[in-house]
Design a protein around this motif. Structure first.
Motif, PDB file in Angstrom:
ATOM      1  N   LEU A 151       0.960  -1.219  -0.067  1.00  0.00           N
ATOM      2  CA  LEU A 151      -0.044  -0.109  -0.020  1.00  0.00           C
ATOM      3  C   LEU A 151       0.825   1.327   0.046  1.00  0.00           C
ATOM      4  CD1 LEU A 151      -3.310   0.616   1.683  1.00  0.00           C
ATOM      5  CD2 LEU A 151      -1.572   2.337   1.941  1.00  0.00           C
ATOM      6  N   ILE A 152       0.517   2.138  -0.924  1.00  0.00           N
ATOM      7  CA  ILE A 152       1.354   3.467  -0.947  1.00  0.00           C
ATOM      8  C   ILE A 152       0.383   4.331  -0.823  1.00  0.00           C
ATOM      9  CG2 ILE A 152       2.927   4.788  -2.701  1.00  0.00           C
ATOM     10  CD1 ILE A 152       3.568   2.286  -4.230  1.00  0.00           C
ATOM     11  N   SER A 153       0.706   5.212   0.253  1.00  0.00           N
ATOM     12  CA  SER A 153      -0.179   6.339   0.674  1.00  0.00           C
ATOM     13  C   SER A 153       0.652   7.477   0.538  1.00  0.00           C
ATOM     14  CB  SER A 153      -0.612   6.215   1.937  1.00  0.00           C
ATOM     15  OG  SER A 153      -1.397   7.121   2.659  1.00  0.00           O
ATOM     16  N   ARG A 154       0.012   8.642   0.649  1.00  0.00           N
ATOM     17  CA  ARG A 154       0.625   9.874   0.416  1.00  0.00           C
ATOM     18  C   ARG A 154       1.530  10.265   1.592  1.00  0.00           C
ATOM     19  NH1 ARG A 154      -1.441  15.278   1.817  1.00  0.00           N
ATOM     20  NH2 ARG A 154      -0.247  16.733   0.853  1.00  0.00           N
ATOM     21  N   HIS A 155       0.911   9.967   2.841  1.00  0.00           N
ATOM     22  CA  HIS A 155       1.235  10.180   4.119  1.00  0.00           C
ATOM     23  C   HIS A 155       2.336   9.329   4.826  1.00  0.00           C
ATOM     24  CE1 HIS A 155      -1.540  13.581   3.973  1.00  0.00           C
ATOM     25  NE2 HIS A 155      -2.506  12.699   3.667  1.00  0.00           N
ATOM     26  N   LEU A 156       2.320   8.106   4.433  1.00  0.00           N
ATOM     27  CA  LEU A 156       3.196   6.994   4.830  1.00  0.00           C
ATOM     28  C   LEU A 156       4.353   6.327   4.002  1.00  0.00           C
ATOM     29  CD1 LEU A 156       0.078   5.391   6.317  1.00  0.00           C
ATOM     30  CD2 LEU A 156       1.569   6.661   7.806  1.00  0.00           C
ATOM     31  N   THR A 157       5.015   5.610   4.761  1.00  0.00           N
ATOM     32  CA  THR A 157       5.914   4.965   3.972  1.00  0.00           C
ATOM     33  C   THR A 157       5.265   3.788   3.202  1.00  0.00           C
ATOM     34  OG1 THR A 157       6.575   3.560   5.949  1.00  0.00           O
ATOM     35  CG2 THR A 157       8.005   5.458   5.404  1.00  0.00           C
ATOM     36  N   ILE A 158       5.938   2.925   2.428  1.00  0.00           N
ATOM     37  CA  ILE A 158       5.174   1.784   1.799  1.00  0.00           C
ATOM     38  C   ILE A 158       4.777   0.928   2.885  1.00  0.00           C
ATOM     39  CG2 ILE A 158       5.319   0.029   0.220  1.00  0.00           C
ATOM     40  CD1 ILE A 158       7.074   1.998  -1.537  1.00  0.00           C
ATOM     41  N   ILE A 159       3.697   0.244   2.696  1.00  0.00           N
ATOM     42  CA  ILE A 159       3.426  -0.710   3.803  1.00  0.00           C
ATOM     43  C   ILE A 159       3.210  -2.095   2.992  1.00  0.00           C
ATOM     44  CG2 ILE A 159       1.554  -1.930   5.254  1.00  0.00           C
ATOM     45  CD1 ILE A 159       0.432   1.180   5.790  1.00  0.00           C
ATOM     46  N   GLU A 160       4.134  -3.132   3.636  1.00  0.00           N
ATOM     47  CA  GLU A 160       4.381  -4.238   2.594  1.00  0.00           C
ATOM     48  C   GLU A 160       3.930  -5.536   3.376  1.00  0.00           C
ATOM     49  OE1 GLU A 160       8.283  -6.322   0.730  1.00  0.00           O
ATOM     50  OE2 GLU A 160       8.600  -4.293   1.679  1.00  0.00           O
ATOM     51  N   GLY A 161       3.481  -6.485   2.528  1.00  0.00           N
ATOM     52  CA  GLY A 161       2.778  -7.432   3.235  1.00  0.00           C
ATOM     53  C   GLY A 161       1.533  -7.664   3.224  1.00  0.00           C
ATOM     54  N   LYS A 162       0.625  -8.688   2.775  1.00  0.00           N
ATOM     55  CA  LYS A 162      -0.824  -8.505   2.883  1.00  0.00           C
ATOM     56  C   LYS A 162      -1.470  -8.460   4.125  1.00  0.00           C
ATOM     57  CE  LYS A 162      -1.887 -11.137  -1.517  1.00  0.00           C
ATOM     58  NZ  LYS A 162      -2.512 -12.439  -1.950  1.00  0.00           N
ATOM     59  N   GLU A 163      -0.823  -9.234   5.215  1.00  0.00           N
ATOM     60  CA  GLU A 163      -1.570  -9.044   6.519  1.00  0.00           C
ATOM     61  C   GLU A 163      -1.361  -7.664   7.059  1.00  0.00           C
ATOM     62  OE1 GLU A 163      -3.833 -10.245   9.479  1.00  0.00           O
ATOM     63  OE2 GLU A 163      -3.352 -11.288   7.745  1.00  0.00           O
ATOM     64  N   LYS A 164      -0.124  -6.971   6.764  1.00  0.00           N
ATOM     65  CA  LYS A 164       0.287  -5.586   7.252  1.00  0.00           C
ATOM     66  C   LYS A 164      -1.016  -4.526   6.566  1.00  0.00           C
ATOM     67  CE  LYS A 164       4.892  -6.278   9.006  1.00  0.00           C
ATOM     68  NZ  LYS A 164       6.318  -5.882   8.903  1.00  0.00           N
ATOM     69  N   VAL A 165      -0.952  -4.760   4.984  1.00  0.00           N
ATOM     70  CA  VAL A 165      -1.905  -3.888   4.863  1.00  0.00           C
ATOM     71  C   VAL A 165      -3.381  -4.122   5.116  1.00  0.00           C
ATOM     72  CG1 VAL A 165      -2.789  -3.196   2.483  1.00  0.00           C
ATOM     73  CG2 VAL A 165      -0.268  -3.755   2.559  1.00  0.00           C
ATOM     74  N   LYS A 166      -3.600  -5.294   5.342  1.00  0.00           N
ATOM     75  CA  LYS A 166      -5.060  -5.602   5.797  1.00  0.00           C
ATOM     76  C   LYS A 166      -5.284  -5.202   7.121  1.00  0.00           C
ATOM     77  CE  LYS A 166      -8.497  -9.170   6.616  1.00  0.00           C
ATOM     78  NZ  LYS A 166      -8.549 -10.591   6.835  1.00  0.00           N
ATOM     79  N   ILE A 167      -4.512  -5.049   8.258  1.00  0.00           N
ATOM     80  CA  ILE A 167      -4.338  -4.594   9.345  1.00  0.00           C
ATOM     81  C   ILE A 167      -4.433  -2.855   9.629  1.00  0.00           C
ATOM     82  CG2 ILE A 167      -3.104  -4.254  11.805  1.00  0.00           C
ATOM     83  CD1 ILE A 167      -2.071  -7.329  11.341  1.00  0.00           C
ATOM     84  N   PHE A 168      -3.423  -2.348   8.624  1.00  0.00           N
ATOM     85  CA  PHE A 168      -3.663  -1.072   8.427  1.00  0.00           C
ATOM     86  C   PHE A 168      -4.975  -0.523   8.121  1.00  0.00           C
ATOM     87  CE2 PHE A 168      -3.484   2.546   5.550  1.00  0.00           C
ATOM     88  CZ  PHE A 168      -2.753   3.543   6.264  1.00  0.00           C
ATOM     89  N   LEU A 169      -5.536  -1.113   7.017  1.00  0.00           N
ATOM     90  CA  LEU A 169      -6.853  -0.734   6.424  1.00  0.00           C
ATOM     91  C   LEU A 169      -8.066  -0.875   7.547  1.00  0.00           C
ATOM     92  CD1 LEU A 169      -6.504  -1.798   2.608  1.00  0.00           C
ATOM     93  CD2 LEU A 169      -6.460   0.475   3.614  1.00  0.00           C
ATOM     94  N   GLU A 170      -7.906  -2.254   8.232  1.00  0.00           N
ATOM     95  CA  GLU A 170      -8.926  -2.348   9.150  1.00  0.00           C
ATOM     96  C   GLU A 170      -8.568  -1.343  10.314  1.00  0.00           C
ATOM     97  OE1 GLU A 170      -8.036  -6.129  10.145  1.00  0.00           O
ATOM     98  OE2 GLU A 170      -9.513  -7.125   8.729  1.00  0.00           O
ATOM     99  N   GLU A 171      -7.485  -1.046  10.483  1.00  0.00           N
ATOM    100  CA  GLU A 171      -7.491   0.217  11.770  1.00  0.00           C
ATOM    101  C   GLU A 171      -8.000   1.250  11.289  1.00  0.00           C
ATOM    102  OE1 GLU A 171      -3.323  -0.294  12.702  1.00  0.00           O
ATOM    103  OE2 GLU A 171      -3.641  -1.687  14.196  1.00  0.00           O
ATOM    104  N   SER A 172      -7.753   1.544   9.838  1.00  0.00           N
ATOM    105  CA  SER A 172      -8.231   2.928   9.394  1.00  0.00           C
ATOM    106  C   SER A 172      -9.665   2.817   9.405  1.00  0.00           C
ATOM    107  CB  SER A 172      -7.952   3.167   7.896  1.00  0.00           C
ATOM    108  OG  SER A 172      -6.615   3.276   7.942  1.00  0.00           O
ATOM    109  N   ILE A 173     -10.543   1.585   9.403  1.00  0.00           N
ATOM    110  CA  ILE A 173     -12.071   1.978   9.507  1.00  0.00           C
ATOM    111  C   ILE A 173     -12.402   1.758  10.898  1.00  0.00           C
ATOM    112  CG2 ILE A 173     -13.909   0.082   9.302  1.00  0.00           C
ATOM    113  CD1 ILE A 173     -12.530  -1.194   6.788  1.00  0.00           C
ATOM    114  N   SER A 174     -11.816   1.363  11.819  1.00  0.00           N
ATOM    115  CA  SER A 174     -11.986   1.485  13.089  1.00  0.00           C
ATOM    116  C   SER A 174     -11.815   2.832  13.524  1.00  0.00           C
ATOM    117  CB  SER A 174     -11.100   0.588  14.106  1.00  0.00           C
ATOM    118  OG  SER A 174     -11.562  -0.718  13.779  1.00  0.00           O
ATOM    119  N   TYR A 175     -10.607   3.427  13.087  1.00  0.00           N
ATOM    120  CA  TYR A 175     -10.518   5.085  13.272  1.00  0.00           C
ATOM    121  C   TYR A 175     -11.855   5.942  13.037  1.00  0.00           C
ATOM    122  CZ  TYR A 175      -8.084   9.387  14.398  1.00  0.00           C
ATOM    123  OH  TYR A 175      -7.898  10.458  14.625  1.00  0.00           O
TER     124      TYR A 175
END
Length: 125
Positions: free
Chosen positions: A86-110
């Motif tokens: 996952l490449i986002s404007r505000h962050l470094t690249i997030i690498e790995g399916k599980e890490k990306v999924k967790i990142f997106l799930e935390e974004s939903i929770s937030y």
């Protein structure tokens, strides 16, 4: 605004960009601002979100969206793609399916939590 500020190409839904050795999908998403899109490379699993995803208050700011429900729904669609990067404007690249999924799930929770706080605040007025 004049003609120089308007896009020369427009689309709705999904547009395909053929680069010869691979194809990118430009996917229209909803909820953040007017007419946002993400770029998806199915061959490499790279998802470029620009500034769409605002996780845990990047730079101590709140997530920005026009419609919380659409914003959250769009993030869920990103999860369904199962990106490896996952490449986002505000962050470094997030690498790995599980890490990306967790990142997106935390974004939903937030986003849910911020929406709840806003609704509570409106109810107090």
């Amino acid at each position: 605004m004049d003609e120089r500020t308007f896009p020369s190409i427009t689309f709705s839904g999904i547009s395909t960009l053929d680069l010869g050795d691979r194809t990118l999908e430009i996917i229209e998403i909803s909820g953040h601002t007017m007419d946002p899109c993400v770029i998806w490379d199915n061959n490499t699993g790279v998802l470029v979100t620009g500034d769409f995803v605002g996780w845990k208050g990047i730079n101590k700011t709140l997530p920005q969206y026009e419609d919380a429900g659409l914003y959250i729904s769009s993030i869920k669609k990103m999860i369904d793609l199962e990106p490896s990067y996952l490449i986002s404007r505000h962050l470094t690249i997030i690498e790995g399916k599980e890490k990306v999924k967790i990142f997106l799930e935390e974004s939903i929770s937030y986003a849910h939590r911020i929406d709840e706080l806003v609704r509570e605040g409106i109810g107090r007025k």
